[in-house]
Design a protein around this motif. Structure first.
Motif, PDB file in Angstrom:
ATOM      1  N   HIS A  78      43.545  35.569  49.811  1.00  0.00           N
ATOM      2  CA  HIS A  78      43.788  34.328  49.078  1.00  0.00           C
ATOM      3  C   HIS A  78      43.035  33.189  49.753  1.00  0.00           C
ATOM      4  CE1 HIS A  78      47.099  35.970  46.548  1.00  0.00           C
ATOM      5  NE2 HIS A  78      47.152  36.832  47.546  1.00  0.00           N
ATOM      6  N   ASP A 119      47.945  29.734  46.934  1.00  0.00           N
ATOM      7  CA  ASP A 119      48.139  30.836  46.002  1.00  0.00           C
ATOM      8  C   ASP A 119      48.829  32.021  46.674  1.00  0.00           C
ATOM      9  OD1 ASP A 119      45.786  31.113  47.497  1.00  0.00           O
ATOM     10  OD2 ASP A 119      44.775  32.299  45.961  1.00  0.00           O
ATOM     11  N   GLU A 166      48.817  44.350  48.058  1.00  0.00           N
ATOM     12  CA  GLU A 166      47.787  44.140  47.044  1.00  0.00           C
ATOM     13  C   GLU A 166      46.457  44.660  47.574  1.00  0.00           C
ATOM     14  OE1 GLU A 166      47.109  40.021  46.072  1.00  0.00           O
ATOM     15  OE2 GLU A 166      47.600  39.367  48.096  1.00  0.00           O
ATOM     16  N   PRO A 219      41.398  40.882  45.808  1.00  0.00           N
ATOM     17  CA  PRO A 219      41.608  39.567  45.213  1.00  0.00           C
ATOM     18  C   PRO A 219      41.999  39.689  43.743  1.00  0.00           C
ATOM     19  CG  PRO A 219      39.547  39.643  46.452  1.00  0.00           C
ATOM     20  CD  PRO A 219      40.039  41.062  46.344  1.00  0.00           C
ATOM     21  N   ASP A 220      42.811  38.756  43.285  1.00  0.00           N
ATOM     22  CA  ASP A 220      43.201  38.700  41.879  1.00  0.00           C
ATOM     23  C   ASP A 220      43.900  39.988  41.456  1.00  0.00           C
ATOM     24  OD1 ASP A 220      43.434  37.246  39.555  1.00  0.00           O
ATOM     25  OD2 ASP A 220      41.527  37.915  38.726  1.00  0.00           O
ATOM     26  N   THR A 248      46.790  40.569  40.420  1.00  0.00           N
ATOM     27  CA  THR A 248      47.633  40.509  39.232  1.00  0.00           C
ATOM     28  C   THR A 248      46.857  40.753  37.945  1.00  0.00           C
ATOM     29  OG1 THR A 248      47.404  38.090  39.166  1.00  0.00           O
ATOM     30  CG2 THR A 248      49.342  38.991  40.283  1.00  0.00           C
ATOM     31  N   ASN A 249      45.536  40.774  38.015  1.00  0.00           N
ATOM     32  CA  ASN A 249      44.731  41.164  36.863  1.00  0.00           C
ATOM     33  C   ASN A 249      44.288  42.625  36.932  1.00  0.00           C
ATOM     34  OD1 ASN A 249      44.764  38.714  35.428  1.00  0.00           O
ATOM     35  ND2 ASN A 249      43.172  37.869  36.745  1.00  0.00           N
ATOM     36  N   ASP A 250      44.698  43.326  37.990  1.00  0.00           N
ATOM     37  CA  ASP A 250      44.391  44.743  38.113  1.00  0.00           C
ATOM     38  C   ASP A 250      45.271  45.533  37.140  1.00  0.00           C
ATOM     39  OD1 ASP A 250      44.871  47.545  39.368  1.00  0.00           O
ATOM     40  OD2 ASP A 250      43.156  46.764  40.490  1.00  0.00           O
TER      41      ASP A 250
END
Length: 204
Positions: A51, A79, A182, A185-186, A188-190
């Motif tokens: 992040h 974030d 996780e 990066p990003d 939550t879009n995976d």
């Protein structure tokens, strides 16, 4: 990728492990049979180094056995802090975690934990309101909302109910599966960060 149900999904915050062990006695007995109509979500541990938001000072408890602390715990990407609030835990360094619960706020820890204070186990720990602690769960049908590869991966997991939602926020026939840290990066879009509707589970 737009995740199914992303717009209206609210992550129910988890209860602090020191204060919530009694909640693990609640719930219905496992049926040992397959049932349908489940909502299946996943949760994860955020990783600070993935992040890059503006720094945000976090106050809380420097140790686990504490509530509503006001000590300065450090500054972290905003974030990342938001992800910790959403998911309950974030790794800030090797063996160091920033955790959060709705009833006690932030605290520093050596692990991401379930409500009984045990370290969460990737692809093993799960949360539910209406399944008793210790209930074993297998996903037998994904219903709607997942790519086939994601469905296959989640179906291969052997889950045990060891975590819990804040009372009243999880809901009936809703199980949350812990997939570990996780992976990039990003996250939550995976596709792995999914919501399944109308899924089938075998419990017991």
């Amino acid at each position: 990728m737009t995740r199914t149900g992303a717009g209206d999904r609210q992550r129910p915050p988890r209860v602090h492990p020191v204060l919530a062990a009694a909640l693990l006695a609640a719930g219905c007995a496992a049926t040992g049979t397959e049932s349908t109509g489940w909502t299946v979500t996943v949760y994860y541990t955020a990783v600070a180094e993935l992040h890059h938001g503006p720094p945000q000072l976090v106050r809380g408890c420097p140790v686990l056995d504490c509530a509503h602390g006001s000590a300065e715990l450090g500054s972290f990407p905003a974030d990342f802090v938001a992800a910790v609030r959403s998911e309950g835990a974030g790794r800030i360094a090797v063996g160091k975690y920033l955790n959060w619960s709705s009833d006690t706020g932030f605290w520093l820890d050596t692990a991401a934990r379930d409500t009984a204070g045990r370290p969460l186990r990737p692809w093993r720990s799960a949360a539910a309101d209406d399944l008793a602690p210790g209930t074993r769960v297998r996903l037998t049908g994904c219903g709607q909302g997942a790519e086939q590869a994601v469905c296959d991966r989640l179906s291969a997991g052997e889950w045990t109910i060891s975590d819990a939602f804040t009372p009243g926020l999880g809901g009936a026939k809703h199980v949350d599966l812990y997939v570990g840290e996780e992976s990039g990066p990003d996250f939550t879009n995976d596709p792995m960060f999914t919501t399944l509707h109308g899924a089938s589970l075998r419990t017991g």
